[in-house]
Scaffold this motif. Structure first.
Motif, PDB file in Angstrom:
ATOM      1  N   UNK A 127     -24.517 -87.140 -21.780  1.00  0.00           N
ATOM      2  CA  UNK A 127     -25.043 -86.067 -22.392  1.00  0.00           C
ATOM      3  C   UNK A 127     -25.970 -85.552 -21.246  1.00  0.00           C
ATOM      4  N   UNK A 128     -26.063 -84.240 -20.930  1.00  0.00           N
ATOM      5  CA  UNK A 128     -26.985 -83.749 -20.026  1.00  0.00           C
ATOM      6  C   UNK A 128     -27.523 -82.431 -20.672  1.00  0.00           C
ATOM      7  N   UNK A 129     -28.821 -82.904 -21.082  1.00  0.00           N
ATOM      8  CA  UNK A 129     -29.555 -81.624 -21.850  1.00  0.00           C
ATOM      9  C   UNK A 129     -30.285 -80.805 -21.091  1.00  0.00           C
ATOM     10  N   UNK A 130     -30.591 -79.601 -21.435  1.00  0.00           N
ATOM     11  CA  UNK A 130     -31.105 -78.776 -20.714  1.00  0.00           C
ATOM     12  C   UNK A 130     -32.542 -78.783 -21.183  1.00  0.00           C
ATOM     13  N   UNK A 131     -33.664 -78.936 -20.277  1.00  0.00           N
ATOM     14  CA  UNK A 131     -34.990 -79.209 -20.765  1.00  0.00           C
ATOM     15  C   UNK A 131     -35.713 -77.963 -20.395  1.00  0.00           C
ATOM     16  N   UNK A 132     -36.352 -77.460 -21.359  1.00  0.00           N
ATOM     17  CA  UNK A 132     -37.068 -75.936 -21.309  1.00  0.00           C
ATOM     18  C   UNK A 132     -38.309 -76.005 -20.507  1.00  0.00           C
ATOM     19  N   UNK A 133     -38.443 -75.699 -19.297  1.00  0.00           N
ATOM     20  CA  UNK A 133     -39.748 -76.153 -18.383  1.00  0.00           C
ATOM     21  C   UNK A 133     -40.638 -75.310 -18.917  1.00  0.00           C
TER      22      UNK A 133
END
Ligand code: UDP
Ligand code: MG
Length: 344
Positions: A127-133
Motif C-alpha cells: 500500500x502506498x498512500x498519498x500523504x497531503x503535505x
C-alpha cells in the motif's frame, strides 16, 4: 475492442459531475501512464477505470467518447448516484491491474505522483498512500475539522489510519483482492484498506485545488462520513454509554447519601430549590437522548447490513466484455470468490 492482457497498472477514479475537468484529467493521467513504458516485456500496460457515479452532466458522454477511442479507458456507469465510497468499491472490483491507483477525477490528486507510488510498489510495498503535505485553498474550518477528524479516528478506531491521507493511494493486487472480499455494505474505503494490513508506506504530495467544478462534499456529508467511519471501526462510543451511565448512577447514589446525611445531622438544613432539579433533568435528558442516538447508529448499520442490498447498480459498461467483475456486475453482497483466471 478490449485489452486481453491484464494491465500492470489500473487507475480507478470515481466521477460525479466532473464534465468540466474530465478531458484534462484523462489527458494528464494517460500521459503519465504512457511515460511509464508499462507495455514492455509483453505485459498489458495500463487501464483507466472511470466509475460514473450517476452524474447529471456530460461526464458519461465524455468518458464513453474516450472509451471508444482507446480500449484502455474503461467505463462503469451507475444507474444513479451511489456515493464516492460505492464508486471506489466498484472501481476496485472492475480493476484488473497488478497494482491499482485510486484517485479522484478532479485533478486534486496529482497524476505526477503515480510514478513515485509505482517505484515504492516495486520496492515491495503493498500500500502506498498519498500523504497531503499541505492543504491549499481550503478554509480554516475545513483544515481544523479534518485535523480533528483524523486524530479522533486514530484515538477511537481500533486500527491505525495514517493521518492526513485521503483515498489517493496505490494498492497491490493482494490488497485489492482482500478488499473485494469484504462483505460489508458500509464502506469507509480508506479505513477498510488500512484494516487489511499489508506493508504500507507514504508518498508526500501537494493537494492541488480542483481543476474545475466544486467539491461534492459539504459539511453535512463530511459529518456523515465521520460518524460512519468511527462507527464502522470502533465500538468506543457504545462503551462511553456504559461508563457514562455508571458514572452518573454512582454520582446520584453519593448525592443521595450526602443529602440524607445533611438531613439527619445538619441542624436547620433546608433542601435546595428547583434550579438544581431543572439542570439535572436537562443534563440527564441530553445524555440519554445522545446515547440512544449512538445505539441508533449501530442499530441502523446492523439493519443496513442485514438488508443485504447491493452497494451499487451498474447501468452501462464500456470496454469490459472480457472481464466479469468480482461479486457480479451489481456489487452483490455475496462476492463470487475472486477468480484470478478472469483477469488474464
Ligand atoms: N464523487 C463521486 N460520487 C459522489 C461524490 C463525489 O464519485 O457522490 C467523486 C468526485 O467526482 C471526485 C471524488 O469523488 O472524483 C472526490 O469528490 P470531491 O472532489 O467532491 O471531494 P473532495 O475532494 O472535496 O473531498
Ligand atoms: Mg476533490
Amino acid at each position: 475492442m478490449t485489452n486481453q492482457l491484464a494491465p500492470v497498472l489500473s487507475v480507478v477514479s470515481p466521477c460525479y459531475n466532473e464534465a468540466d475537468g474530465l478531458d484534462e484529467f484523462i489527458r494528464q493521467v494517460s500521459a503519465v501512464l504512457d511515460s511509464l513504458n508499462l507495455t514492455k516485456d509483453g505485459d498489458g500496460g495500463w487501464e483507466i477505470v472511470l466509475v460514473n457515479d450517476g452524474s447529471h452532466d456530460a461526464s458519461l458522454a465524455i468518458a464513453s467518447a474516450h472509451a471508444d477511442r482507446d480500449c484502455r479507458i474503461r467505463v462503469v456507469s451507475f444507474s444513479r448516484n451511489f456515493g464516492h465510497e460505492a464508486a471506489s468499491t466498484a472501481g476496485l472490483r472492475y480493476a484488473r491491474g497488478d497494482a491499482v491507483v485510486l484517485m479522484d477525477a478532479d485533478l486534486q490528486d496529482p497524476p505526477a505522483v503515480i510514478p513515485e507510488m509505482l517505484a515504492k510498489w516495486r520496492d515491495g510495498y503493498q500500500i502506498v498512500y498519498g500523504v497531503r503535505s499541505k492543504r491549499q485553498e481550503e478554509s480554516v474550518l475545513k483544515k481544523a475539522t479534518s485535523w480533528l477528524f483524523y486524530r479522533l479516528l486514530r484515538k477511537l478506531a481500533d486500527i491505525d489510519i495514517p493521518k492526513d491521507t485521503g483515498d489517493f493511494r496505490l494498492l497491490d493486487r493482494r490488497v485489492v483482492d482482500a478488499f473485494n472480499a469484504l462483505p460489508e455494505r458500509n464502506r469507509f474505503v480508506r479505513g477498510l484498506l488500512c484494516w487489511t494490513g499489508f506493508k504500507a508506506t507514504g508518498v508526500e504530495f501537494l493537494r492541488a485545488p480542483r481543476f474545475a467544478g466544486k467539491s461534492n462534499y459539504n459539511y453535512f456529508k463530511l459529518i456523515k462520513l465521520a460518524i460512519d467511519s468511527i462507527a464502522s471501526f470502533s465500538t468506543a462510543p457504545l462503551k462511553i454509554a456504559t461508563w457514562l451511565g455508571l458514572g452518573v448512577a454512582i454520582a446520584a447514589i453519593l448525592w443521595i447519601a450526602v443529602v440524607l446525611w445533611q438531613y439527619f445531622f445538619w441542624p436547620g438544613y433546608r433542601p435546595a430549590g428547583f434550579t438544581f432539579l431543572y439542570i439535572s433533568i436537562l443534563l440527564l435528558g441530553g445524555v440519554q437522548i445522545s446515547l440512544i442516538g449512538i445505539i441508533g447508529e449501530y442499530l441502523a448499520r446492523t439493519y443496513e447490513e442485514v438488508q443485504r442490498r447491493p452497494i451499487y447498480i451498474v447501468d452501462q459498461l464500456a470496454n469490459f466484455d472480457d472481464t466479469p467483475a468480482i461479486g457480479g456486475p451489481n456489487g452483490s453482497l455475496l462476492p463470487a470468490s475472486p477468480d484470478p483466471s478472469a483477469r488474464r
